[in-house]
Design a protein around this motif. Structure first.
Motif, PDB file in Angstrom:
ATOM      1  N   ASN A 252      -7.847 -42.117  -9.086  1.00  0.00           N
ATOM      2  CA  ASN A 252      -6.840 -41.515  -8.208  1.00  0.00           C
ATOM      3  C   ASN A 252      -7.423 -40.567  -7.170  1.00  0.00           C
ATOM      4  OD1 ASN A 252      -4.820 -42.841  -9.632  1.00  0.00           O
ATOM      5  ND2 ASN A 252      -4.484 -41.124 -11.039  1.00  0.00           N
ATOM      6  N   ILE A 253      -8.749 -40.500  -7.070  1.00  0.00           N
ATOM      7  CA  ILE A 253      -9.353 -39.451  -6.245  1.00  0.00           C
ATOM      8  C   ILE A 253      -8.956 -39.554  -4.774  1.00  0.00           C
ATOM      9  CG2 ILE A 253     -11.523 -40.720  -5.823  1.00  0.00           C
ATOM     10  CD1 ILE A 253     -12.935 -37.954  -6.154  1.00  0.00           C
ATOM     11  N   GLU A 254      -8.830 -40.763  -4.239  1.00  0.00           N
ATOM     12  CA  GLU A 254      -8.444 -40.898  -2.831  1.00  0.00           C
ATOM     13  C   GLU A 254      -7.015 -40.402  -2.616  1.00  0.00           C
ATOM     14  OE1 GLU A 254     -10.568 -41.546  -0.492  1.00  0.00           O
ATOM     15  OE2 GLU A 254     -12.160 -41.899  -1.969  1.00  0.00           O
ATOM     16  N   ALA A 255      -6.140 -40.693  -3.567  1.00  0.00           N
ATOM     17  CA  ALA A 255      -4.760 -40.211  -3.452  1.00  0.00           C
ATOM     18  C   ALA A 255      -4.710 -38.694  -3.573  1.00  0.00           C
ATOM     19  CB  ALA A 255      -3.894 -40.855  -4.538  1.00  0.00           C
ATOM     20  N   VAL A 256      -5.556 -38.130  -4.432  1.00  0.00           N
ATOM     21  CA  VAL A 256      -5.612 -36.673  -4.568  1.00  0.00           C
ATOM     22  C   VAL A 256      -6.008 -36.038  -3.243  1.00  0.00           C
ATOM     23  CG1 VAL A 256      -6.825 -34.754  -5.672  1.00  0.00           C
ATOM     24  CG2 VAL A 256      -6.099 -36.719  -7.043  1.00  0.00           C
ATOM     25  N   ILE A 257      -7.009 -36.600  -2.583  1.00  0.00           N
ATOM     26  CA  ILE A 257      -7.436 -36.069  -1.280  1.00  0.00           C
ATOM     27  C   ILE A 257      -6.305 -36.182  -0.264  1.00  0.00           C
ATOM     28  CG2 ILE A 257      -9.063 -36.347   0.632  1.00  0.00           C
ATOM     29  CD1 ILE A 257     -11.099 -37.373  -1.460  1.00  0.00           C
ATOM     30  N   ASP A 258      -5.609 -37.308  -0.273  1.00  0.00           N
ATOM     31  CA  ASP A 258      -4.478 -37.483   0.648  1.00  0.00           C
ATOM     32  C   ASP A 258      -3.418 -36.413   0.419  1.00  0.00           C
ATOM     33  OD1 ASP A 258      -5.667 -39.709   1.787  1.00  0.00           O
ATOM     34  OD2 ASP A 258      -4.545 -41.144   0.564  1.00  0.00           O
ATOM     35  N   HIS A 259      -3.109 -36.142  -0.843  1.00  0.00           N
ATOM     36  CA  HIS A 259      -2.083 -35.137  -1.151  1.00  0.00           C
ATOM     37  C   HIS A 259      -2.545 -33.744  -0.749  1.00  0.00           C
ATOM     38  CE1 HIS A 259       0.275 -38.199  -2.922  1.00  0.00           C
ATOM     39  NE2 HIS A 259      -0.355 -38.265  -4.086  1.00  0.00           N
ATOM     40  N   ALA A 260      -3.829 -33.452  -0.950  1.00  0.00           N
ATOM     41  CA  ALA A 260      -4.368 -32.153  -0.530  1.00  0.00           C
ATOM     42  C   ALA A 260      -4.316 -32.028   0.994  1.00  0.00           C
ATOM     43  CB  ALA A 260      -5.797 -31.979  -1.036  1.00  0.00           C
ATOM     44  N   ALA A 261      -4.665 -33.109   1.681  1.00  0.00           N
ATOM     45  CA  ALA A 261      -4.667 -33.096   3.149  1.00  0.00           C
ATOM     46  C   ALA A 261      -3.254 -32.957   3.714  1.00  0.00           C
ATOM     47  CB  ALA A 261      -5.333 -34.353   3.677  1.00  0.00           C
ATOM     48  N   ALA A 262      -2.249 -33.426   2.961  1.00  0.00           N
ATOM     49  CA  ALA A 262      -0.870 -33.260   3.410  1.00  0.00           C
ATOM     50  C   ALA A 262      -0.497 -31.784   3.453  1.00  0.00           C
ATOM     51  CB  ALA A 262       0.082 -34.015   2.488  1.00  0.00           C
ATOM     52  N   GLN A 263      -1.142 -30.979   2.597  1.00  0.00           N
ATOM     53  CA  GLN A 263      -0.894 -29.542   2.579  1.00  0.00           C
ATOM     54  C   GLN A 263      -1.832 -28.787   3.523  1.00  0.00           C
ATOM     55  OE1 GLN A 263       1.790 -28.527   0.813  1.00  0.00           O
ATOM     56  NE2 GLN A 263       1.961 -30.735   0.529  1.00  0.00           N
ATOM     57  N   ASN A 264      -3.073 -29.235   3.583  1.00  0.00           N
ATOM     58  CA  ASN A 264      -4.085 -28.590   4.422  1.00  0.00           C
ATOM     59  C   ASN A 264      -4.895 -29.695   5.101  1.00  0.00           C
ATOM     60  OD1 ASN A 264      -6.206 -27.201   5.567  1.00  0.00           O
ATOM     61  ND2 ASN A 264      -6.688 -26.001   3.748  1.00  0.00           N
TER      62      ASN A 264
END
Length: 340
Positions: A252-264
């Motif tokens: 899930n690491i790519e999705a985690v980065i996407d979710h983090a990038a949605a915030q920052n």
């Protein structure tokens, strides 16, 4: 009135189902989480729970606000400008010692923020193996240097006789220190280890287990808010634990980065570094005893923190009832969300 910081992070909100029924923005209960740093990767279980819609499924609209440091986080909770905060253990205990009625409810980072790291392919397995060698640090008087001296002192090693400390700067400069063979080990914060790994210098953490108990930031709330919002607390925690479980899965690491990038958004600009940082944060946030569940807290770890703060003079005296500063009462119902 919610606080308005220039570092404010916009919450990710979509229409979602609340346990099978469609919810509108008006149906969702707002919860404000105050964090001491704008990096969404550092609070990735929350960012994931926002991005995956877990909070919406629980009927919550979660907003994250970034301020400058744990002291400001605690001030936001006291003033009612935030519901749940992400302070460090040190400032939190100092607030409790001033009779601030705030309670730790979730240990987000069971592992210490610092660690002694060595090249992955080296033979070093413990601090004792570094006798006669040179240890790199970022700054001469930083927390990492004190952390290292405490560990070596416990091992019966004295600076200047059994080892040397060399100031080499942060993670990027530490890479050069290793390559030039100026240093044999480095006292790294989480982001330093990510930088080293990302620059072709893979490292291993050889910090003794007893020093990893100096856990990092967790989640806390005012006792009055917890008492008045029990269902909200349970709903928030169920989504939070689902986020932690999702973030811990390598696939899930790519999705985690996407979710983090949605915030920052900055955290999506260098995805190679983001991957390295996520991997390090997952290690830092993984429970010591998984069977006890995500977020579980133990008295020994709190005692270690208090002893350290009293010894350094940052706490004038021990807190009379240390068990009263935290609670595990929500851990089981929160973790049921991922055990079914």
């Amino acid at each position: 009135m919610r606080l308005h910081s220039c570092l404010k992070l916009t919450s990710f909100m979509v229409g979602a189902a609340v346990w099978g029924s469609v919810a509108t923005a008006q149906d969702l209960e707002q919860v404000t989480v105050v964090v001491p740093n704008p990096s969404a990767i550092l609070y990735m279980p929350i960012a994931v729970a926002m991005g995956e819609g877990y909070f919406e499924e629980e009927g919550l609209d979660v907003e994250v606000e970034a301020v400058n440091g744990s002291g400001a986080v605690l001030q936001a909770l006291v003033s009612g400008q935030g519901d749940i905060g992400n302070p460090g253990a040190g400032p939190f205990l100092q607030a409790r010692n001033r009779d601030v009625p705030v309670k730790f409810i979730y240990r987000l980072n069971p592992n210490s923020s610092y660690g002694i790291v060595v090249p992955e392919d080296s033979d070093y397995q413990s601090p004792e193996d570094l006798r006669g060698l040179t240890i790199g640090v970022g700054t001469a008087d930083g927390a990492e240097a004190a952390f290292a001296r405490t560990i070596f002192s416990e091992a019966g090693m004295q600076e200047g006789e059994d080892y040397e400390i060399l100031v080499v700067g942060d993670g990027g400069q530490a890479t050069a220190g290793f390559l030039r063979e100026d240093i044999d080990a480095y006292v790294a914060a989480t982001n330093d280890a990510a930088i080293l790994n990302g620059r072709g210098m893979p490292v291993r953490n050889i910090t003794p287990a007893e020093f990893r108990v100096y856990f990092g930031n967790g989640l806390a709330a005012m006792e009055s808010w917890l008492e008045e919002n029990e269902e909200t607390v349970l709903a928030f925690g169920r989504a939070l634990v689902r986020g932690a479980e999702f973030a811990a899965q390598p696939d899930n690491i790519e999705a985690v980065i996407d979710h983090a990038a949605a915030q920052n958004p900055q955290e999506g600009e260098d995805r190679d570094f983001a991957r390295n940082l996520v991997e390090q944060i997952v290690i830092r946030q993984t429970p010591f005893e998984p069977e006890r569940g995500w977020g579980y807290q133990d008295l020994d770890a709190w005692q270690a923190w208090q002893d350290s703060l009293v010894s350094s003079g940052e706490l004038d005296e021990p807190i009379e009832d240390l068990e009263a500063v935290y609670t595990n009462e929500y851990i089981d119902p929160w973790n049921e969300a991922v055990q079914q």
